[in-house]
Scaffold this motif. Structure first.
Motif, PDB file in Angstrom:
ATOM      1  N   PHE A 197       5.685  13.350  -3.786  1.00  0.00           N
ATOM      2  CA  PHE A 197       5.962  13.752  -5.449  1.00  0.00           C
ATOM      3  C   PHE A 197       6.867  12.699  -6.060  1.00  0.00           C
ATOM      4  O   PHE A 197       6.768  12.498  -7.405  1.00  0.00           O
ATOM      5  CB  PHE A 197       6.581  15.038  -5.521  1.00  0.00           C
ATOM      6  CG  PHE A 197       7.182  15.678  -6.886  1.00  0.00           C
ATOM      7  CD1 PHE A 197       6.045  15.887  -7.668  1.00  0.00           C
ATOM      8  CD2 PHE A 197       8.396  15.865  -7.243  1.00  0.00           C
ATOM      9  CE1 PHE A 197       6.490  16.580  -8.829  1.00  0.00           C
ATOM     10  CE2 PHE A 197       8.603  16.513  -8.477  1.00  0.00           C
ATOM     11  CZ  PHE A 197       7.809  16.922  -9.198  1.00  0.00           C
ATOM     12  N   LEU A 198       7.908  12.373  -5.529  1.00  0.00           N
ATOM     13  CA  LEU A 198       8.809  11.213  -6.080  1.00  0.00           C
ATOM     14  C   LEU A 198       8.270   9.785  -6.588  1.00  0.00           C
ATOM     15  O   LEU A 198       8.320   9.565  -7.584  1.00  0.00           O
ATOM     16  CB  LEU A 198      10.207  10.837  -5.167  1.00  0.00           C
ATOM     17  CG  LEU A 198      11.075   9.976  -5.750  1.00  0.00           C
ATOM     18  CD1 LEU A 198      11.725   9.991  -7.031  1.00  0.00           C
ATOM     19  CD2 LEU A 198      11.947   9.498  -4.423  1.00  0.00           C
ATOM     20  N   THR A 199       7.382   9.515  -5.547  1.00  0.00           N
ATOM     21  CA  THR A 199       6.685   8.093  -5.898  1.00  0.00           C
ATOM     22  C   THR A 199       5.566   8.261  -6.848  1.00  0.00           C
ATOM     23  O   THR A 199       5.683   7.283  -7.753  1.00  0.00           O
ATOM     24  CB  THR A 199       6.252   7.751  -4.505  1.00  0.00           C
ATOM     25  OG1 THR A 199       7.291   7.703  -3.468  1.00  0.00           O
ATOM     26  CG2 THR A 199       5.605   6.460  -4.424  1.00  0.00           C
ATOM     27  N   PHE A 200       4.960   9.237  -6.533  1.00  0.00           N
ATOM     28  CA  PHE A 200       3.846   9.253  -7.602  1.00  0.00           C
ATOM     29  C   PHE A 200       3.846  10.072  -9.109  1.00  0.00           C
ATOM     30  O   PHE A 200       3.057   9.649  -9.880  1.00  0.00           O
ATOM     31  CB  PHE A 200       2.433   9.835  -6.710  1.00  0.00           C
ATOM     32  CG  PHE A 200       2.009   9.009  -5.667  1.00  0.00           C
ATOM     33  CD1 PHE A 200       1.545   7.787  -5.763  1.00  0.00           C
ATOM     34  CD2 PHE A 200       2.176   9.518  -4.333  1.00  0.00           C
ATOM     35  CE1 PHE A 200       1.295   7.068  -4.418  1.00  0.00           C
ATOM     36  CE2 PHE A 200       1.999   8.978  -3.147  1.00  0.00           C
ATOM     37  CZ  PHE A 200       1.644   7.640  -3.210  1.00  0.00           C
ATOM     38  N   THR A 201       4.659  10.887  -9.110  1.00  0.00           N
ATOM     39  CA  THR A 201       4.828  11.764 -10.242  1.00  0.00           C
ATOM     40  C   THR A 201       6.073  11.313 -11.003  1.00  0.00           C
ATOM     41  O   THR A 201       5.888  11.073 -12.129  1.00  0.00           O
ATOM     42  CB  THR A 201       4.711  13.103  -9.932  1.00  0.00           C
ATOM     43  OG1 THR A 201       3.531  13.460  -9.294  1.00  0.00           O
ATOM     44  CG2 THR A 201       4.963  14.326 -11.200  1.00  0.00           C
ATOM     45  N   LEU A 202       7.263  11.308 -10.222  1.00  0.00           N
ATOM     46  CA  LEU A 202       8.488  11.192 -11.018  1.00  0.00           C
ATOM     47  C   LEU A 202       8.820   9.935 -11.403  1.00  0.00           C
ATOM     48  O   LEU A 202       9.344   9.514 -12.422  1.00  0.00           O
ATOM     49  CB  LEU A 202       9.620  11.911 -10.347  1.00  0.00           C
ATOM     50  CG  LEU A 202       9.652  13.371 -10.006  1.00  0.00           C
ATOM     51  CD1 LEU A 202      10.839  13.866  -9.306  1.00  0.00           C
ATOM     52  CD2 LEU A 202       9.267  14.198 -11.339  1.00  0.00           C
ATOM     53  N   ARG A 203       8.645   8.726 -10.491  1.00  0.00           N
ATOM     54  CA  ARG A 203       8.934   7.558 -10.549  1.00  0.00           C
ATOM     55  C   ARG A 203       8.743   6.843 -11.851  1.00  0.00           C
ATOM     56  O   ARG A 203       9.371   6.366 -12.616  1.00  0.00           O
ATOM     57  CB  ARG A 203       8.392   6.736  -9.492  1.00  0.00           C
ATOM     58  CG  ARG A 203       9.097   5.307  -9.340  1.00  0.00           C
ATOM     59  CD  ARG A 203      10.659   5.297  -9.044  1.00  0.00           C
ATOM     60  NE  ARG A 203      11.428   4.314  -9.729  1.00  0.00           N
ATOM     61  CZ  ARG A 203      12.703   4.309  -9.976  1.00  0.00           C
ATOM     62  NH1 ARG A 203      13.378   5.492  -9.393  1.00  0.00           N
ATOM     63  NH2 ARG A 203      13.468   3.292 -10.521  1.00  0.00           N
ATOM     64  N   PRO A 204       7.199   7.301 -12.432  1.00  0.00           N
ATOM     65  CA  PRO A 204       6.933   6.508 -13.799  1.00  0.00           C
ATOM     66  C   PRO A 204       7.650   6.991 -14.978  1.00  0.00           C
ATOM     67  O   PRO A 204       7.983   6.173 -15.851  1.00  0.00           O
ATOM     68  CB  PRO A 204       5.539   6.992 -13.663  1.00  0.00           C
ATOM     69  CG  PRO A 204       4.856   7.023 -12.427  1.00  0.00           C
ATOM     70  CD  PRO A 204       6.150   7.582 -11.537  1.00  0.00           C
ATOM     71  N   TRP A 205       7.934   8.436 -14.674  1.00  0.00           N
ATOM     72  CA  TRP A 205       8.743   8.935 -15.836  1.00  0.00           C
ATOM     73  C   TRP A 205      10.321   8.406 -15.905  1.00  0.00           C
ATOM     74  O   TRP A 205      10.927   8.053 -16.812  1.00  0.00           O
ATOM     75  CB  TRP A 205       8.844  10.420 -15.811  1.00  0.00           C
ATOM     76  CG  TRP A 205       7.231  10.875 -15.906  1.00  0.00           C
ATOM     77  CD1 TRP A 205       6.655  11.482 -14.914  1.00  0.00           C
ATOM     78  CD2 TRP A 205       6.822  11.109 -17.073  1.00  0.00           C
ATOM     79  NE1 TRP A 205       5.512  11.951 -15.492  1.00  0.00           N
ATOM     80  CE2 TRP A 205       5.416  11.811 -16.953  1.00  0.00           C
ATOM     81  CE3 TRP A 205       7.009  10.603 -18.534  1.00  0.00           C
ATOM     82  CZ2 TRP A 205       4.401  11.933 -17.935  1.00  0.00           C
ATOM     83  CZ3 TRP A 205       5.807  10.972 -19.607  1.00  0.00           C
ATOM     84  CH2 TRP A 205       4.792  11.503 -19.282  1.00  0.00           C
ATOM     85  N   LEU A 206      10.821   8.318 -14.501  1.00  0.00           N
ATOM     86  CA  LEU A 206      12.073   7.742 -14.438  1.00  0.00           C
ATOM     87  C   LEU A 206      12.359   6.431 -14.808  1.00  0.00           C
ATOM     88  O   LEU A 206      13.212   5.792 -15.659  1.00  0.00           O
ATOM     89  CB  LEU A 206      12.623   7.874 -13.131  1.00  0.00           C
ATOM     90  CG  LEU A 206      12.607   9.167 -12.399  1.00  0.00           C
ATOM     91  CD1 LEU A 206      13.086   9.151 -10.845  1.00  0.00           C
ATOM     92  CD2 LEU A 206      13.682  10.188 -13.110  1.00  0.00           C
ATOM     93  N   THR A 207      11.271   5.596 -14.649  1.00  0.00           N
ATOM     94  CA  THR A 207      11.291   4.176 -14.991  1.00  0.00           C
ATOM     95  C   THR A 207      11.274   3.909 -16.444  1.00  0.00           C
ATOM     96  O   THR A 207      11.735   3.111 -17.068  1.00  0.00           O
ATOM     97  CB  THR A 207      10.177   3.361 -14.527  1.00  0.00           C
ATOM     98  OG1 THR A 207      10.268   3.616 -12.982  1.00  0.00           O
ATOM     99  CG2 THR A 207      10.302   1.917 -14.841  1.00  0.00           C
TER     100      THR A 207
END
Length: 439
Positions: A320-330
């Motif tokens: 979930f962190l890699t595929f969902t959240l990471r793009p938004w965090l970046t």
């Protein structure tokens, strides 16, 4: 009318009357929309799909949309974000930077960081971009105030560039904000400039889900779906027919079987909800909505199918962190660096979300992780204590250490300083090493 509105009391009364009209009419009165501008028209009127108006607010009435938006926005909002500093060949935490407190603690006097960030991310998810007003003092950003998307619209344009924005406050008063004071964090973009609204592009999926919900509501309102019809061997008068309908409806509402008398016969008509695959259709809508937000269905309570993101909560959380959240965090980190830091500051400072909290598994897995980091000289014991929210011990606890059994290949066979000192002491005392015994 214009003369009367100059009086404050009448102006407030006029605004109160305006707020009493339907939302679409009020949106027309406070926003500018053109039929040639698809984005602004969809924002005001929504996308009409077979009588269903699909807007960010109506879409949130779907439990799957509500759960996906809350999951992503609240998770990001609770991840600490702070400033970091590049020093020499390394990096370190930089809470002394003036922007750190704005991002990490209090962005403005009326909101905490968690409330601010969840509003920003929700706007990015539903409307394609989150916007905030930069509060500036002496040329430096000292605060950020979230701007509600439904009350913000471009006031003047020059080609593709917005010169300023018009914003309606909670009190109903409008003011103009210069474009350089509006901070924008775009979502998924197709033109490299502005984000796209998932609700507008997925209007068919969301509209079908809303239609299914409306049909289910009508189906189960007052009882289960009527799948029976009744035959009577004579013509009824209007009052007799109305009385019969009222009797049937009342018994269905009370969960009682209809009483048939006087030659009335009941037969099956149509299909029931299971035969119409109503529940299956609603379940499929949940999966479709989750695809739009890139959220595994099990994370919003839809557990009919197993996830393919690995087994165990920790592996699923990493996925979930890699595929969902990471793009938004970046996106957020890069927008902060681009728009809230000066060019000189970007060479030295950078923002970063701390995601270690999401990666913390159970106590056994966490202990194994810390052991590997300390034994390999990656973390000190004080750094581990900080991750566990414990005060540092100082001294040797702040020193990087490695296992003594580990050494470099070129050091094999060489005498260490400790062994050399031990041998010198034994020689001074006249103690000789025992001879090895022979078998």
């Amino acid at each position: 009318m214009a003369q009367s509105l100059r009086q404050p009391g009448r102006l407030r009364a006029a605004w109160g009357a305006l707020r009493a009209v339907p939302s679409a009419v009020r949106a027309m009165a406070t926003r500018s929309a053109s039929i040639s501008d698809a984005a602004s028209s969809a924002e005001v009127f929504g996308v009409d799909l077979d009588g269903v108006s699909v807007t960010p607010r109506t879409a949130l009435q779907l439990s799957a949309v509500w759960a996906c938006v809350r999951l992503i926005s609240e998770t990001i909002a609770t991840l600490p974000i702070g400033m970091h500093e590049r020093v020499g060949a390394g990096r370190r935490y930089a809470p002394q930077h003036a922007l750190h407190g704005v991002l990490h603690d209090v962005p403005n006097p009326d909101a905490t960081a968690a409330v601010f960030w969840e509003s920003m991310v929700a706007a990015m998810l539903l409307r394609g971009a989150g916007r905030a007003e930069k509060l500036v003092y002496n040329g430096r950003v000292v605060g950020l105030e979230f701007l509600a998307p439904e009350r913000l619209w471009p006031n003047r344009r020059q080609g593709q560039r917005v010169l300023d924005w018009r914003y309606t406050e909670d009190t109903g008063l409008q003011r103009v904000i210069p474009a350089e004071r509006v901070w924008t964090v775009p979502g998924f973009s197709l033109d490299g400039k502005s984000g796209v609204s998932a609700i507008r592009y997925g209007s068919v999926v969301f509209g079908n889900a809303m239609s299914a919900e409306k049909f289910a509501t009508r189906t189960f309102t007052g009882g289960r779906l009527q799948s029976m019809f009744y035959t009577i061997g004579q013509w009824l008068k209007k009052d007799q027919r109305d009385e019969f309908h009222q009797n049937i409806a009342e018994r269905i509402r009370l969960g009682q079987a209809p009483l048939l008398e006087g030659g009335i016969d009941a037969k099956t008509l149509g299909i029931n909800p299971d035969d119409a695959q109503l529940l299956e259709s609603r379940g499929f809508s949940v999966e479709e909505i989750c695809r739009w937000f890139r959220v595994p269905p099990f994370m919003v309570g839809h557990s009919e199918k197993s996830t393919s993101w690995g087994t165990g909560i920790e592996q699923q959380t990493i996925g979930f962190l890699t595929f969902t959240l990471r793009p938004w965090l970046t996106r957020i980190e890069q927008a902060v660096a681009k728009d809230l830091l000066t060019p000189a500051e970007r060479l030295r400072y950078y923002p970063k979300f701390s995601v270690e909290g999401l990666l913390r598994g159970d106590s056994t897995g966490r202990a194994a992780f810390y052991t590997a980091m300390v034994n390999n000289g990656v973390l000190t014991r004080d750094e581990v204590r900080e991750l566990e929210d414990r005060e540092p011990m100082g001294g040797n606890a702040a020193v990087l250490t490695v296992q003594s059994a580990m050494t470099t290949l070129d050091a094999l066979g060489q005498q260490s300083d400790a062994n050399a000192a031990r041998a010198a002491l034994r020689g001074f005392l006249g103690v000789t090493d025992p001879e090895p015994t022979k078998d």
